[in-house]
Design an enzyme around this catalytic site. Structure first.
Site, short mmCIF file in Angstrom:
data_model
loop_
_atom_site.label_atom_id
_atom_site.label_comp_id
_atom_site.label_asym_id
_atom_site.label_seq_id
_atom_site.Cartn_x
_atom_site.Cartn_y
_atom_site.Cartn_z
CE LYS A 5 -2.72 1.78 5.08
NZ LYS A 5 -2.59 0.97 3.85
CB SER B 177 -0.94 0.02 1.21
OG SER B 177 -0.21 0.15 2.41
#
Length: 256
Positions: free
Chosen positions: A129, A61
């Protein structure tokens, strides 16, 4: 001639031994080794708790900058007094079923598990993230160039984000077939996204669909669950680098 021994100028009298003075005893080598290992263990635990901790990237990701199984270092002092800032890459605890079983597993070997407890080996159960919005921010997708905006300011994310076949930088909600908006971000929370925008189970993935009326999803991450800020890509060694906040976030105005 006197038979009594007397001190002469060439042979001064010796000083009497001081009572109670003993030679300092040293610990046996094995005891010193145990003591040093104990001190090192305590220092490692303190460093992990307060300063620096190792983690690994659990998925694709955060590509292209951070690749699955990359080893990273997270520093904690930056958030002692202030929360995360827009653009920071952060490590945080799983808010609730954001990770798959494999991603949440962490190290499996006995040695690796032990070292992870004291911060000497990457631990699992965490996500990595990028912070897009902080308290009060409004995030919108997307303008006619496919850019996300924060508080009305479009972000230029070409430097670090990957579209992965999408036509906008926020495809996880509508697959770029419509617009979406998140925020204002609640107090004590942040809105995060992976850099691999078309392959990231991030805040945009966990938010409600536009115009949904009975959705109770929470796309935000509690600041209290943030471990710290990623500041070094440590391994593989040929990609070692210090990680900085992208310049585009400096143009974002404060929340109105």
């Amino acid at each position: 001639m006197s038979t009594t021994d007397e001190p002469t100028a060439d042979a001064p009298a010796s000083e009497p031994a001081k009572p109670g003075k003993k030679d300092k005893k040293h610990l046996p080598v094995w005891q010193e080794t145990i003591l040093l290992l104990g001190i090192a263990l305590v220092l490692a635990i303190v460093i992990k708790a307060l300063f620096v901790q190792a983690f690994y990237i659990p998925s694709e990701s955060m590509e292209p900058g951070l690749v699955k199984n990359d080893r990273i270092l997270v520093e904690k002092p930056s958030y002692w007094f202030d929360g995360p800032e827009r653009g920071d890459i952060v490590v945080f605890k799983d808010p609730g079923d954001w990770l798959s079983g494999e991603e949440a597993a962490g190290p499996t070997g006995v040695v690796a598990k032990t070292l992870s407890k004291v911060g000497l080996y990457p631990s699992g159960g965490h996500l990595v993230k990028r912070v897009i919005g902080v308290e009060g921010d409004v995030i919108k997708c997307c303008d006619d160039q496919g850019r996300i905006s924060v508080n009305g300011q479009p972000l230029n994310e070409k430097e670090y984000a990957r579209l992965g076949g999408a036509t906008c930088y926020g495809p996880m909600v509508t697959n770029c077939n419509g617009n979406w908006e998140a925020g204002p971000v609640p107090k004590g929370q942040i809105f995060v996204m992976g850099d691999n925008r078309n392959n990231s189970a991030d805040s945009s993935f966990h938010m409600c669909q536009p115009k949904a009326t009975d959705c109770t999803k929470n796309p935000y991450v509690d600041v209290d669950d943030v471990v710290g800020k990623v500041f070094v890509l440590l391994w593989p060694s040929d990609r070692f680098k210090v990680i900085h906040r992208p310049d585009t976030f400096a143009d974002v105005p404060d929340a109105g």
